[in-house]
Write an enzyme that holds these catalytic residues in place. Structure first.
Site, PDB file in Angstrom:
ATOM      1  N   HIS A 133      27.273 133.717  52.514  1.00 49.03           N
ATOM      2  CA  HIS A 133      27.512 132.469  52.476  1.00 49.03           C
ATOM      3  C   HIS A 133      27.193 131.662  53.759  1.00 49.03           C
ATOM      4  O   HIS A 133      26.864 132.338  54.719  1.00 49.03           O
ATOM      5  CB  HIS A 133      29.644 132.449  52.761  1.00 49.03           C
ATOM      6  CG  HIS A 133      29.690 131.720  52.302  1.00 49.03           C
ATOM      7  ND1 HIS A 133      29.682 130.770  51.577  1.00 49.03           N
ATOM      8  CD2 HIS A 133      30.905 131.198  53.545  1.00 49.03           C
ATOM      9  CE1 HIS A 133      30.650 129.464  51.712  1.00 49.03           C
ATOM     10  NE2 HIS A 133      30.794 128.991  52.595  1.00 49.03           N
ATOM     11  N   CYS A 143      35.225 130.151  49.254  1.00 50.82           N
ATOM     12  CA  CYS A 143      33.970 129.766  49.632  1.00 50.82           C
ATOM     13  C   CYS A 143      34.659 131.278  48.736  1.00 50.82           C
ATOM     14  O   CYS A 143      32.367 131.311  49.270  1.00 50.82           O
ATOM     15  CB  CYS A 143      33.841 130.317  51.402  1.00 50.82           C
ATOM     16  SG  CYS A 143      33.979 127.973  51.308  1.00 50.82           S
ATOM     17  N   ASN A 171      27.857 123.451  53.860  1.00 53.30           N
ATOM     18  CA  ASN A 171      28.366 124.139  52.894  1.00 53.30           C
ATOM     19  C   ASN A 171      28.630 123.852  52.134  1.00 53.30           C
ATOM     20  O   ASN A 171      29.115 123.040  51.456  1.00 53.30           O
ATOM     21  CB  ASN A 171      29.820 124.792  54.261  1.00 53.30           C
ATOM     22  CG  ASN A 171      30.633 125.894  53.346  1.00 53.30           C
ATOM     23  OD1 ASN A 171      29.764 126.452  52.212  1.00 53.30           O
ATOM     24  ND2 ASN A 171      31.212 126.449  53.905  1.00 53.30           N
TER      25      ASN A 171
HETATM   26  N1  COA Z   1      30.375 116.532  67.112  1.00 61.22           N
HETATM   27  C1  COA Z   1      30.709 116.385  68.411  1.00 61.22           C
HETATM   28  N2  COA Z   1      31.541 117.417  68.667  1.00 61.22           N
HETATM   29  C2  COA Z   1      31.776 117.825  68.390  1.00 61.22           C
HETATM   30  C3  COA Z   1      32.139 118.193  66.509  1.00 61.22           C
HETATM   31  C4  COA Z   1      31.740 117.530  66.180  1.00 61.22           C
HETATM   32  N3  COA Z   1      31.536 117.501  65.153  1.00 61.22           N
HETATM   33  N4  COA Z   1      33.522 118.446  66.219  1.00 61.22           N
HETATM   34  C5  COA Z   1      34.186 119.182  67.339  1.00 61.22           C
HETATM   35  N5  COA Z   1      33.255 118.742  68.342  1.00 61.22           N
HETATM   36  C6  COA Z   1      33.574 118.420  69.822  1.00 61.22           C
HETATM   37  C7  COA Z   1      35.510 119.679  70.021  1.00 61.22           C
HETATM   38  O1  COA Z   1      36.249 118.039  70.077  1.00 61.22           O
HETATM   39  C8  COA Z   1      35.046 119.949  71.208  1.00 61.22           C
HETATM   40  O2  COA Z   1      35.742 118.977  72.452  1.00 61.22           O
HETATM   41  P1  COA Z   1      36.206 119.259  73.884  1.00 61.22           P
HETATM   42  O3  COA Z   1      35.958 120.516  74.360  1.00 61.22           O
HETATM   43  O4  COA Z   1      35.888 118.429  74.279  1.00 61.22           O
HETATM   44  O5  COA Z   1      37.802 119.330  72.968  1.00 61.22           O
HETATM   45  C9  COA Z   1      33.995 120.568  71.220  1.00 61.22           C
HETATM   46  O6  COA Z   1      32.864 119.563  70.623  1.00 61.22           O
HETATM   47  C10 COA Z   1      33.846 122.000  70.933  1.00 61.22           C
HETATM   48  O7  COA Z   1      34.695 122.097  69.327  1.00 61.22           O
HETATM   49  P2  COA Z   1      35.156 123.305  68.575  1.00 61.22           P
HETATM   50  O8  COA Z   1      36.033 123.149  67.867  1.00 61.22           O
HETATM   51  O9  COA Z   1      35.271 124.256  69.780  1.00 61.22           O
HETATM   52  O10 COA Z   1      33.811 123.810  68.173  1.00 61.22           O
HETATM   53  P3  COA Z   1      32.853 124.932  67.792  1.00 61.22           P
HETATM   54  O11 COA Z   1      32.267 126.067  69.236  1.00 61.22           O
HETATM   55  O12 COA Z   1      34.261 126.027  67.423  1.00 61.22           O
HETATM   56  O13 COA Z   1      32.386 124.124  66.516  1.00 61.22           O
HETATM   57  C11 COA Z   1      32.931 124.815  64.403  1.00 61.22           C
HETATM   58  C12 COA Z   1      33.188 124.259  65.525  1.00 61.22           C
HETATM   59  C13 COA Z   1      34.202 123.708  63.324  1.00 61.22           C
HETATM   60  C14 COA Z   1      31.618 124.251  63.613  1.00 61.22           C
HETATM   61  C15 COA Z   1      33.534 126.213  64.166  1.00 61.22           C
HETATM   62  O14 COA Z   1      34.167 126.392  64.807  1.00 61.22           O
HETATM   63  C16 COA Z   1      33.333 126.553  62.876  1.00 61.22           C
HETATM   64  O15 COA Z   1      31.721 126.980  62.428  1.00 61.22           O
HETATM   65  N6  COA Z   1      34.539 126.905  62.453  1.00 61.22           N
HETATM   66  C17 COA Z   1      34.121 127.675  60.859  1.00 61.22           C
HETATM   67  C18 COA Z   1      33.896 127.035  59.801  1.00 61.22           C
HETATM   68  C19 COA Z   1      33.702 127.935  58.682  1.00 61.22           C
HETATM   69  O16 COA Z   1      32.976 128.526  58.211  1.00 61.22           O
HETATM   70  N7  COA Z   1      34.361 127.347  57.596  1.00 61.22           N
HETATM   71  C20 COA Z   1      34.443 127.026  56.945  1.00 61.22           C
HETATM   72  C21 COA Z   1      35.342 128.578  55.940  1.00 61.22           C
HETATM   73  S1  COA Z   1      34.396 128.942  54.363  1.00 61.22           S
END
Ligand code: COA
Length: 331
Positions: A256, A116, A286
């Site tokens: 970003h 990214c 993204n």
């Molecule tokens: N819809 C509903 N629930 C979801 C889900 C979705 N699409 N994806 C994950 N969950 C659930 C998980 O299973 C978890 O459930 P649990 O507590 O029962 O295990 C809960 O939601 C929390 O998941 P978690 O992974 O802790 O969520 P989060 O707050 O970290 O958000 C992301 C997930 C991916 C949005 C976040 O981690 C993120 O943005 N990370 C960086 C990603 C990024 O920027 N990537 C690009 C790099 S350039």
């Protein structure tokens, strides 16, 4: 002697017509609109659906937009850098395919991949050719067809990404506008947390890699989130400090677009109010290499000559960085 800087003197963009909304995703995976908006800030993203169309086609549309706005021809370009993690094919470089589709063989070009952060790296690389005085017009394109490598059965990743392309023209400037400073970083220790496991020379494509869905984006979201929040904020703050810029001196943060929460944290550390933060994640998600130029494209009319912009990014690798740009024109 007056210092020659590389100035951004034009912007182009393209997003496909097809919209993939959170509601559409509810039909594909176990997710819901409310969760996606509150955890990421994304409402919808664009998808390049047309068969036979790829990253280069979106790039061509963006470059055509830029050239027509500036009254230039493809032959006026000296160098074209394509920043992308989804080139049309591994080789030849998609930069060659883009210039060919534009109907020119005059510019040389190459592809640059830094996940990214590709576009910010590309901007810094392109600027070197301008500052060295060897090139007069460098086009830096960020284009990614993320839908080609996203697993639409994986709710952890498929909600995040979209397709799109944006580009800028770099030209020499002597009026103290342009790219003023950059901090670029990378740390390969982060590679395991965000990657495409197969398809390269380590794990060439095979029936096994296809069955294991290893050609799709793999991400450990929480680890990436923690890394991104800390480091994007850190480099953005540092570039302000080393250029003696206070929050009042900065007109725009151009971050970003990966997650609204990461952007909000960065703005808070920089001391910037919401109205100074460019954002379109809600509409495009993204788009990887395209997020920064698509922001400049969307907000071009609001940018004034002399405005101080901080561009900030992070991505797989890990890669991250910030750039201080003094805007060089009114559109
Ligand atoms: N819809 C509903 N629930 C979801 C889900 C979705 N699409 N994806 C994950 N969950 C659930 C998980 O299973 C978890 O459930 P649990 O507590 O029962 O295990 C809960 O939601 C929390 O998941 P978690 O992974 O802790 O969520 P989060 O707050 O970290 O958000 C992301 C997930 C991916 C949005 C976040 O981690 C993120 O943005 N990370 C960086 C990603 C990024 O920027 N990537 C690009 C790099 S350039």
């Amino acid at each position: 002697m007056t210092k020659i800087r590389a100035a951004i003197t034009g912007v182009g963009g393209y997003v496909p017509d097809t919209i993939l909304s959170n509601k559409d995703l509810e039909r594909l995976v176990d997710t819901n609109d409310e969760w996606i908006i509150s955890r990421t800030g994304i409402r919808e993203r664009r998808i390049l659906k047309e068969p036979g169309k790829a990253t280069s086609d979106m790039a061509v549309m963006a470059v055509r937009d830029l050239l027509s706005k500036r009254g230039l021809e493809p032959d006026d370009i000296d160098l074209l850098i394509l920043c992308s993690v989804t080139p049309d094919m591994i080789f030849p470089a998609s930069a060659n395919l883009i210039t060919h589709k534009l109907g020119t063989s005059k510019p040389w070009g190459f592809d640059l991949a830094a996940a990214c952060s590709s576009f910010l790296y590309g901007l810094h690389v392109g600027a070197q050719f301008i500052q060295a005085g060897t090139h007069k017009r460098v086009v830096v394109v960020g284009s990614d067809k993320m839908s080609a490598i996203v697993d639409y059965t994986d709710r952890n990743t498929c909600i995040l990404f979209g397709d799109g392309a944006g580009c800028v023209l770099l030209e020499p400037s002597e009026d103290d506008c342009g790219i003023m400073d950059a901090i670029l970083r990378s740390d390969g220790a982060g590679a395991e947390f965000l990657r495409q496991k197969a398809g390269g020379s380590l794990n060439p494509p095979s029936h096994e890699t296809i069955d294991a869905r290893e050609h799709f984006v793999y991400q450990e979201g929480k680890t990436v989130f923690k890394f991104a929040t800390t480091n994007m904020a850190d480099v953005s703050r540092r570039i302000m400090d080393r250029n003696n810029l206070s929050a009042e001196d900065v007109q725009w943060l151009v971050p970003h677009q990966a997650n609204k929460r990461i952007i909000d944290y960065t703005a808070e550390i920089m001391g910037l109010p919401e109205e100074k933060v460019l954002m379109n994640i809600e509409r495009y998600g993204n788009t990887t290499s395209a997020t920064l130029p698509l922001l400049l494209w969307d907000y071009e009319k609001q940018l004034r000559k002399g405005d101080n912009l901080i561009l900030a990014t992070f991505g797989g690798g890990f890669t991250w960085g910030s750039m201080y740009v003094r805007w060089s024109y009114n559109s």
